[in-house]
Design a protein around this motif. Structure first.
Motif, PDB file in Angstrom:
ATOM      1  N   SER A   3      15.340  -0.394 -50.413  1.00  0.00           N
ATOM      2  CA  SER A   3      16.232  -0.582 -51.634  1.00  0.00           C
ATOM      3  C   SER A   3      15.784  -1.165 -52.652  1.00  0.00           C
ATOM      4  O   SER A   3      16.255  -1.864 -53.284  1.00  0.00           O
ATOM      5  CB  SER A   3      17.722  -1.079 -51.016  1.00  0.00           C
ATOM      6  N   THR A 138      23.243  11.242 -44.224  1.00  0.00           N
ATOM      7  CA  THR A 138      24.062  10.019 -43.840  1.00  0.00           C
ATOM      8  C   THR A 138      22.942   9.005 -43.250  1.00  0.00           C
ATOM      9  O   THR A 138      22.959   7.869 -43.504  1.00  0.00           O
ATOM     10  CB  THR A 138      25.004  10.386 -42.868  1.00  0.00           C
ATOM     11  N   PRO A 141      20.749   6.811 -46.042  1.00  0.00           N
ATOM     12  CA  PRO A 141      21.913   5.679 -46.622  1.00  0.00           C
ATOM     13  C   PRO A 141      22.133   4.705 -45.851  1.00  0.00           C
ATOM     14  O   PRO A 141      22.068   3.493 -45.990  1.00  0.00           O
ATOM     15  CB  PRO A 141      22.801   6.444 -47.239  1.00  0.00           C
ATOM     16  N   LEU A 142      22.269   5.002 -44.596  1.00  0.00           N
ATOM     17  CA  LEU A 142      22.776   3.999 -43.387  1.00  0.00           C
ATOM     18  C   LEU A 142      21.494   3.004 -43.197  1.00  0.00           C
ATOM     19  O   LEU A 142      21.757   1.764 -43.016  1.00  0.00           O
ATOM     20  CB  LEU A 142      23.128   4.605 -42.234  1.00  0.00           C
ATOM     21  N   ARG A 145      21.279   0.832 -46.202  1.00  0.00           N
ATOM     22  CA  ARG A 145      22.773  -0.211 -46.210  1.00  0.00           C
ATOM     23  C   ARG A 145      22.307  -1.295 -45.286  1.00  0.00           C
ATOM     24  O   ARG A 145      22.651  -2.365 -45.316  1.00  0.00           O
ATOM     25  CB  ARG A 145      23.719   0.765 -45.935  1.00  0.00           C
ATOM     26  N   PHE A 146      21.899  -0.984 -44.087  1.00  0.00           N
ATOM     27  CA  PHE A 146      21.776  -1.996 -42.884  1.00  0.00           C
ATOM     28  C   PHE A 146      20.588  -2.851 -42.553  1.00  0.00           C
ATOM     29  O   PHE A 146      20.733  -3.944 -41.921  1.00  0.00           O
ATOM     30  CB  PHE A 146      22.301  -1.371 -41.497  1.00  0.00           C
ATOM     31  N   PRO A 148      19.159  -4.883 -44.921  1.00  0.00           N
ATOM     32  CA  PRO A 148      19.524  -6.100 -45.283  1.00  0.00           C
ATOM     33  C   PRO A 148      20.595  -6.933 -44.483  1.00  0.00           C
ATOM     34  O   PRO A 148      20.458  -8.039 -44.070  1.00  0.00           O
ATOM     35  CB  PRO A 148      20.168  -5.995 -46.752  1.00  0.00           C
ATOM     36  N   GLU A 184      26.657  -3.416 -34.303  1.00  0.00           N
ATOM     37  CA  GLU A 184      26.835  -2.637 -35.450  1.00  0.00           C
ATOM     38  C   GLU A 184      26.938  -1.242 -35.568  1.00  0.00           C
ATOM     39  O   GLU A 184      27.833  -0.671 -36.297  1.00  0.00           O
ATOM     40  CB  GLU A 184      25.686  -3.325 -36.363  1.00  0.00           C
ATOM     41  N   HIS A 187      30.355  -0.209 -34.747  1.00  0.00           N
ATOM     42  CA  HIS A 187      31.305  -0.251 -35.835  1.00  0.00           C
ATOM     43  C   HIS A 187      31.175   0.961 -36.652  1.00  0.00           C
ATOM     44  O   HIS A 187      32.115   1.430 -37.338  1.00  0.00           O
ATOM     45  CB  HIS A 187      31.213  -1.657 -36.536  1.00  0.00           C
ATOM     46  N   VAL A 188      29.825   1.051 -37.074  1.00  0.00           N
ATOM     47  CA  VAL A 188      29.610   2.199 -38.169  1.00  0.00           C
ATOM     48  C   VAL A 188      30.269   3.515 -37.565  1.00  0.00           C
ATOM     49  O   VAL A 188      30.653   4.165 -38.360  1.00  0.00           O
ATOM     50  CB  VAL A 188      28.211   1.988 -38.735  1.00  0.00           C
ATOM     51  N   ALA A 191      33.630   3.651 -38.198  1.00  0.00           N
ATOM     52  CA  ALA A 191      34.155   3.820 -39.639  1.00  0.00           C
ATOM     53  C   ALA A 191      33.665   5.444 -40.036  1.00  0.00           C
ATOM     54  O   ALA A 191      34.637   5.666 -41.045  1.00  0.00           O
ATOM     55  CB  ALA A 191      32.983   2.910 -40.654  1.00  0.00           C
ATOM     56  N   LEU A 192      32.746   5.913 -39.605  1.00  0.00           N
ATOM     57  CA  LEU A 192      32.404   7.195 -39.950  1.00  0.00           C
ATOM     58  C   LEU A 192      33.474   8.039 -39.354  1.00  0.00           C
ATOM     59  O   LEU A 192      34.067   8.856 -40.210  1.00  0.00           O
ATOM     60  CB  LEU A 192      31.035   7.695 -39.139  1.00  0.00           C
TER      61      LEU A 192
ATOM     62  N   PHE B  86      39.549  -2.084 -42.133  1.00  0.00           N
ATOM     63  CA  PHE B  86      39.259  -2.907 -41.069  1.00  0.00           C
ATOM     64  C   PHE B  86      39.166  -4.243 -41.525  1.00  0.00           C
ATOM     65  O   PHE B  86      39.237  -4.407 -42.673  1.00  0.00           O
ATOM     66  CB  PHE B  86      37.807  -2.368 -40.572  1.00  0.00           C
ATOM     67  N   HIS B  91      31.815  -3.768 -41.244  1.00  0.00           N
ATOM     68  CA  HIS B  91      32.161  -2.764 -40.272  1.00  0.00           C
ATOM     69  C   HIS B  91      32.590  -1.316 -40.905  1.00  0.00           C
ATOM     70  O   HIS B  91      32.802  -0.653 -40.240  1.00  0.00           O
ATOM     71  CB  HIS B  91      33.255  -3.155 -39.113  1.00  0.00           C
ATOM     72  N   ILE B  94      29.635   2.126 -45.253  1.00  0.00           N
ATOM     73  CA  ILE B  94      28.483   3.011 -44.711  1.00  0.00           C
ATOM     74  C   ILE B  94      27.447   3.105 -45.685  1.00  0.00           C
ATOM     75  O   ILE B  94      26.313   3.238 -45.095  1.00  0.00           O
ATOM     76  CB  ILE B  94      29.087   4.258 -44.381  1.00  0.00           C
ATOM     77  N   PHE B  95      27.706   3.094 -46.785  1.00  0.00           N
ATOM     78  CA  PHE B  95      26.536   3.291 -47.815  1.00  0.00           C
ATOM     79  C   PHE B  95      26.335   2.130 -48.799  1.00  0.00           C
ATOM     80  O   PHE B  95      26.701   1.322 -48.792  1.00  0.00           O
ATOM     81  CB  PHE B  95      27.049   4.486 -48.898  1.00  0.00           C
ATOM     82  N   PRO B  96      24.704   2.095 -49.079  1.00  0.00           N
ATOM     83  CA  PRO B  96      24.141   1.271 -49.983  1.00  0.00           C
ATOM     84  C   PRO B  96      24.880   0.904 -51.427  1.00  0.00           C
ATOM     85  O   PRO B  96      24.758  -0.183 -51.845  1.00  0.00           O
ATOM     86  CB  PRO B  96      22.849   1.189 -49.947  1.00  0.00           C
ATOM     87  N   PHE B 104      32.065   9.215 -50.522  1.00  0.00           N
ATOM     88  CA  PHE B 104      31.783   9.796 -49.265  1.00  0.00           C
ATOM     89  C   PHE B 104      33.276  10.361 -48.783  1.00  0.00           C
ATOM     90  O   PHE B 104      33.278  11.757 -48.150  1.00  0.00           O
ATOM     91  CB  PHE B 104      31.475   8.647 -48.168  1.00  0.00           C
TER      92      PHE B 104
END
Lengths: 205, 244
Positions: A3, A138, A141-142, A145-146, A148, A184, A187-188, A191-192, B86, B91, B94-96, B104
């Motif tokens: 990033s 997907t 970016p995941l 995102r994760f 950090p 994690e 959880h994701v 969320a998806l 949530f 949680h 999803i995206f940075p 999305f």
């Protein structure tokens, strides 16, 4: 190195991602084909000019991003001092610094969405073979995102350890960190699903 | 938006078990209230109920109908009907980047990439947060992450918004600001919380205890009873009890 973003909008932000990646590819191949110290030094100077072109703010940010290669530079330098291959050592260090700097430059000046678009186009032939390449749209970016989030989690785990121990945590944190990553992921996943599944998929039935 | 159908939310003898142990059992309710509150202690099954309502979990027994749909089976209807916020934004996101996170859900609703980007910008502008567009999630504060989640869900224009303890751990100004954004949004709310103060403005409140509804009605009496009971339990030591 994940990033990497630029603090300022540069002209290179407007250039197509494919062209930038192709140029990076050419430069890398070129440097590996030559053993000339002069050419490597010229390349380094050119890269520095590229970093300096958008201004001082960009230059300092870029140099800060480059600091992560310093340990590797030190390691390689020490190794080649021991084996007394000074010329080869200087060459390898220069090549590494120039290539990492160039790669960072591409990352800093390219939006993530353009990069994923490019991946989307490049993987088109695989898609026609029936491979589920849309998941990459997907997945990339995941990861960004994760990383950090996981790094921060590792830091809090280490902190919790140090709060109650004088010894260094080291490898013992790997297992709890893995469990956390799996958690994690759960959880994701949820969320998806809550918003319709990964991108590029056909809409749910 | 007016809801003409009565009893839009219907739970009929709903039960959910994890590894044979009931988390929820015999939940029956029908409501068409515009804002619904569920109050209960930690472990009373509130979060499980939220996930069942959103169609993320399959009931072990009984049925749920939201606006007439079974949202676990019919995911397409689910995306158009409910949004869930949530408890922990980590949680949910999803995206940075902020704009990608908001876009999305819009793409999931079938919009093209440019339409979704345009829609995300419109949502950000509606919240006066257009300058957040390129911000990275990692750089946001906890309260800001909550707001991103809220914008991302509201962008999909759900008819029912499910909130699972959305304010836990937030300071009073942040709570108030988020609450204001929610009240402004044109959507029904199903708000789950352990804190009776969060639910005082609801039209109807359900009290969930050990997986069952023990009281329901207007917020005033239900929440007063709940608070009295919680204070009474606070004098005891039921922390000592192990589950199972």
């Amino acid at each position: 190195m994940i990033s990497l973003t630029s603090p300022v909008e540069t002209r290179a932000h407007g250039w197509p991602a494919g062209a930038k990646l192709a140029a990076l590819c050419l430069a890398s191949t070129g440097l590996f084909l030559t053993d000339s110290l002069g050419l490597h030094l010229t390349a380094l100077a050119l890269v520095l000019v590229l970093y300096a072109a958008p201004g001082r703010v960009f230059f300092t940010a870029g140099m800060r991003h480059l600091r992560v290669v310093l340990p590797f530079v030190a390691l390689l330098a020490i190794w080649h001092l021991i084996t007394a291959e000074l010329h080869a050592g200087v060459l390898i260090v220069l090549r590494m610094v120039v290539l990492v700097a160039l790669a960072n430059l591409v990352t800093m000046t390219t939006r993530l969405s353009e990069m994923t678009d490019l991946v989307h186009r490049l993987t088109a032939p695989l898609r026609r073979l029936g491979l589920p390449v849309h998941l990459l749209e997907t997945a990339i970016p995941l990861v960004i995102r994760f990383i950090p989030v996981l790094v921060a989690r590792a830091e809090t785990l280490a902190e919790a350890w140090r709060a109650r121990s004088r010894r260094r945590p080291g490898w013992r944190l790997i297992f709890p960190l893995m469990l956390h990553a799996l958690d994690e992921a759960d959880h994701v996943g949820e969320a998806l699903r809550a918003r319709g599944g990964p991108l590029g998929h056909t809409r749910p039935e | 938006m007016s809801d003409t159908a009565s009893d839009d939310i219907r739970l009929d003898d709903l039960g959910y078990e994890i590894a044979g142990r009931p988390v929820l059992s015999g939940l029956t309710l029908a409501t068409s209230a515009r804002s619904i509150g569920v109050v209960g202690r930690n472990g009373s099954g509130k979060s499980t109920l939220a996930r069942l309502m959103a169609g993320l979990l399959q009931p072990t027994s009984g049925t749920i109908r939201i606006h007439g749909h079974d949202l676990f089976r019919d995911r397409r209807a689910a995306l158009e009907t409910v949004g869930i916020l949530f408890q922990n934004p980590e949680h949910q996101i999803i995206f940075p980047r902020v704009d990608e996170e908001i876009a999305f859900g819009l793409r999931q609703l079938g919009q093209s990439k440019t339409e979704a980007a345009e829609g995300a910008r419109a949502v950000l502008a509606g919240f006066d947060k257009l300058h957040w567009q390129d911000a990275t999630i990692a750089a946001l504060s906890q309260g800001q992450k909550h707001l991103v989640c809220m914008m991302a869900v509201l962008a999909m224009r759900p008819r029912l918004m499910i909130l699972d303890e959305p304010y836990a751990g937030l300071d009073i100004p942040t709570r108030r600001q988020l609450q204001r954004y929610l009240n402004r949004a044109d959507t029904r709310l199903f708000h789950i919380s352990h804190d009776p103060a969060d639910l005082a403005d609801c039209a109807q409140v359900f009290w969930l205890d050990q997986g069952r509804i023990v009281a329901q009605g207007a917020p005033c009496p239900v929440l007063a009873d709940f608070t009295a009971e919680m204070n009474r339990l606070g004098e005891l030591d039921d922390l000592a009890d192990l589950a199972g």
